[in-house]
Write a protein that holds these residues in place. Structure first.
Motif: not given
Length: 368
Positions: A169-191
């Motif tokens: 009912a609440v799918p991820a965007q087409a470019g956000d495979a398995r909803g992981l983009s949020s996590f990797y974005l945060v990893v980049g910011w933290t690094v």
């Protein structure tokens, strides 16, 4: 007058073993391998190598420990069923061995609303006139959690000779495979945040010499954090189409994450000198990344990592980004409070830490 290169004098080479010339003299006893190693590696360097080894092993322990055997634990699910059936359904779901679900009874409209706002990970719509129920999940909240919920419900339904039709009912965007983009974005910011602080330490000295010096480093982190937030949001949004929309909100979260990571690193450098980088890696990489809810949602992690997830910047930021992108920003107040606490706390400790260390050194040793 000819300039003399001091590195080319007859003094022993810098890398030479202490006492090597005496050891070559008449009657000198041959030195063992262990003695040679001790002479070649000063105690301070040896301590840093041991620290690096411990961090490496901690990395392996933390990541494998968190991910090697994911098990669902009290995943929230709303149950919409007729009043006479609801208590029994909720009791059966909550009674599954291992407690993979945390079921609560409600009506269908409320269940759908809770799923839309991210208050629950799923909604089970029970249809008494049919053998097929409907399971609503939110793939945008993390594919691992949605998959685990689907697996548990399917097994529970089979014991009742029923089946469940699964709807995202609440799918991820087409470019956000398995909803992981949020996590990797945060990893980049933290690094980016702790890399900035580390580079300032290399250029200006591992430990800020004065409170004003610590303040200058913190001040330098502000425009860097703002640009990092804007750049990260632009990459995942307009450039890649992974997380489209909410550009300014995403940029603001990014700036807070980057500044917090930089401020905490500067604080650790102020307290521990060059070893502060190791403490930073321990916090953000060894502990923060596996507990953040990236590869597996916090509900699937062992208790230690599950408890860390909302308390560390990695987990708080990952949850905040997902809820801004997919759940209209519901439930991120606590996440923003955590990120703000690390940013302000890091800045405060940086300045006060240097101040206290300077005062202690100025006071000198107390006479006995």
């Amino acid at each position: 007058m000819t300039q003399v290169d001091t590195d080319q004098t007859d003094a022993p080479a810098r890398g030479a073993e202490p006492g090597a010339d005496q050891a070559q003299g008449k009657g000198a006893a041959p030195r063992g391998a262990w003695a040679r190693l001790r002479g070649a590696v000063p105690p301070r360097i040896a301590a840093m190598l041991v620290g690096a080894l411990l961090l490496q092993l901690g990395f392996v322990l933390s990541y494998v420990g968190a991910f090697h055997h994911p098990q669902p634990h009290r995943i929230p699910i709303a149950v919409a069923a007729p009043e006479r059936m609801a208590p029994g359904v909720v009791e059966k779901l909550n009674g599954i061995p291992g407690h993979p679900l945390k079921a609560t009874a409600t009506d269908e409209a409320t269940a759908r609303e809770r799923l839309r706002t991210g208050e629950t990970s799923g909604a089970l719509i029970v249809k008494p006139g049919s053998h097929t129920d409907t399971l609503l999940v939110a793939g945008a909240g993390g594919a691992s959690t949605a998959t685990a919920l689907e697996t548990v419900i399917e097994k529970a339904e089979k014991t009742q000779a029923r089946t469940a039709s699964v709807v995202d009912a609440v799918p991820a965007q087409a470019g956000d495979a398995r909803g992981l983009s949020s996590f990797y974005l945060v990893v980049g910011w933290t690094v980016g945040g702790y890399l900035l602080a580390a580079l300032l330490g290399v250029s200006l000295g591992a430990r800020p010499a004065t409170p004003r010096g610590a303040g200058r480093r913190l001040l330098a982190a502000v425009p860097y954090a703002v640009l990092s937030g804007l750049g990260g949001a632009a990459i995942v949004g307009p450039l890649l189409g992974a997380l489209s929309g909410h550009f300014l909100a995403l940029s603001a979260i990014g700036a807070l994450v980057v500044f917090g990571a930089a401020a905490m690193t500067i604080a650790f450098q102020a307290l521990f000198g060059v070893l502060g980088i190791g403490v930073t890696v321990l916090l953000f990489v060894v502990l923060g990344n596996p507990s953040a809810g990236g590869a597996y949602g916090p509900e699937l992690l062992p208790p230690f990592w599950r408890a860390l997830s909302p308390a560390l910047p990695n987990g708080a930021a990952t949850h905040a980004v997902r809820h801004v992108m997919y759940f209209a920003g519901h439930g991120i107040t606590a996440n923003l409070a955590v990120l703000t606490a690390y940013a302000l706390g890091g800045a405060l400790v940086s300045v006060l830490g240097v101040t206290l260390i300077r005062r202690r050194r100025a006071a000198g040793p107390v006479a006995g």
